[in-house]
Design a protein around this motif. Structure first.
Motif, PDB file in Angstrom:
ATOM      1  N   GLY A  34      -0.791  -9.805  17.418  1.00  0.00           N
ATOM      2  CA  GLY A  34       0.157  -9.534  18.490  1.00  0.00           C
ATOM      3  C   GLY A  34       1.247  -8.565  18.063  1.00  0.00           C
ATOM      4  N   PRO A  35       2.330  -8.511  18.833  1.00  0.00           N
ATOM      5  CA  PRO A  35       3.394  -7.545  18.547  1.00  0.00           C
ATOM      6  C   PRO A  35       4.070  -7.805  17.196  1.00  0.00           C
ATOM      7  N   TYR A  36       4.462  -6.720  16.555  1.00  0.00           N
ATOM      8  CA  TYR A  36       5.182  -6.760  15.276  1.00  0.00           C
ATOM      9  C   TYR A  36       4.438  -7.551  14.205  1.00  0.00           C
ATOM     10  N   GLY A  37       3.116  -7.446  14.205  1.00  0.00           N
ATOM     11  CA  GLY A  37       2.325  -8.137  13.196  1.00  0.00           C
ATOM     12  C   GLY A  37       2.465  -9.644  13.234  1.00  0.00           C
ATOM     13  N   GLY A  38       2.774 -10.196  14.408  1.00  0.00           N
ATOM     14  CA  GLY A  38       2.919 -11.634  14.571  1.00  0.00           C
ATOM     15  C   GLY A  38       4.290 -12.167  14.220  1.00  0.00           C
TER      16      GLY A  38
END
Length: 196
Positions: A183-187
């Motif tokens: 997901g966003p920002y590497g989780g």
């Protein structure tokens, strides 16, 4: 993140085999730019670049990319503009020609996070060093396609062009990116996307 670094290291070892020493470019720097189709806002989390000499430029770009907002939504919100610009970006000084690119970005209109890893073909690199006739208002009579422009669209579509200030763009490749499973920002954001 480890998968990305491993992929980049593998591609860079291949790049090192391709070119033992840095090519002498006919210009001081090449331009890396990013854009999105009209109204299709994108947040570039990370762009890593590897050159033909095996050097890596991590976090070469990030943040907002160029995007048009024409007055007529119904007539202009479809696809890429007929004449693309260079996109929002920066000149990369001291690097050889681009060889490998890894990206992670949020398509904010979906929202969805994508990642892509790709190489720039040899023929496109050669065209980036060709001196071509151009008609500058200042009187300069030649130009180079020293800009690498990367378009990011909803659905994970990536389009890459090379272009010069007074030269028509050439489409290099189109590819389908993968959905980033973390997901966003590497989780690291708890699944929260950047707001529109």
């Amino acid at each position: 993140m480890r998968r990305w670094l491993l992929s980049i290291a593998l591609f860079m070892s291949l790049a090192g085999c391709q070119s033992g020493a840095a090519n002498k470019l006919p210009y001081d720097a090449w331009y890396l730019g990013f854009l999105a189709p009209n109204y299709m806002e994108v947040w570039l989390e990370q762009a890593n670049i590897g050159d033909n000499s095996g050097r890596i430029f991590p976090n070469a770009m990030g943040g907002v990319v160029a995007m048009g907002e024409p007055a007529s939504l119904s007539a202009t919100a479809k696809g890429w503009p007929k004449r693309i610009g260079s996109g929002k970006g920066r000149y990369l000084t001291g690097l050889d020609l681009p060889y490998v690119v890894s990206l992670r970005w949020q398509s904010m209109v979906e929202p969805q996070t994508y990642h892509a890893l790709f190489t720039i073909p040899d023929w496109a690199q050669q065209k980036m060093t060709e001196q071509l006739p151009a008609n500058y208002p200042s009187g300069r009579t030649f130009d180079y396609r020293e800009s690498l422009t990367i378009g990011l669209a909803p659905g994970g579509i990536v389009k890459v062009w090379i272009k010069g200030p007074c030269l028509d763009p050439i489409e290099v490749l189109t590819l389908q990116a993968e959905i980033e499973p973390k997901g966003p920002y590497g989780g690291k954001s708890g699944g929260k996307y950047r707001p529109l």
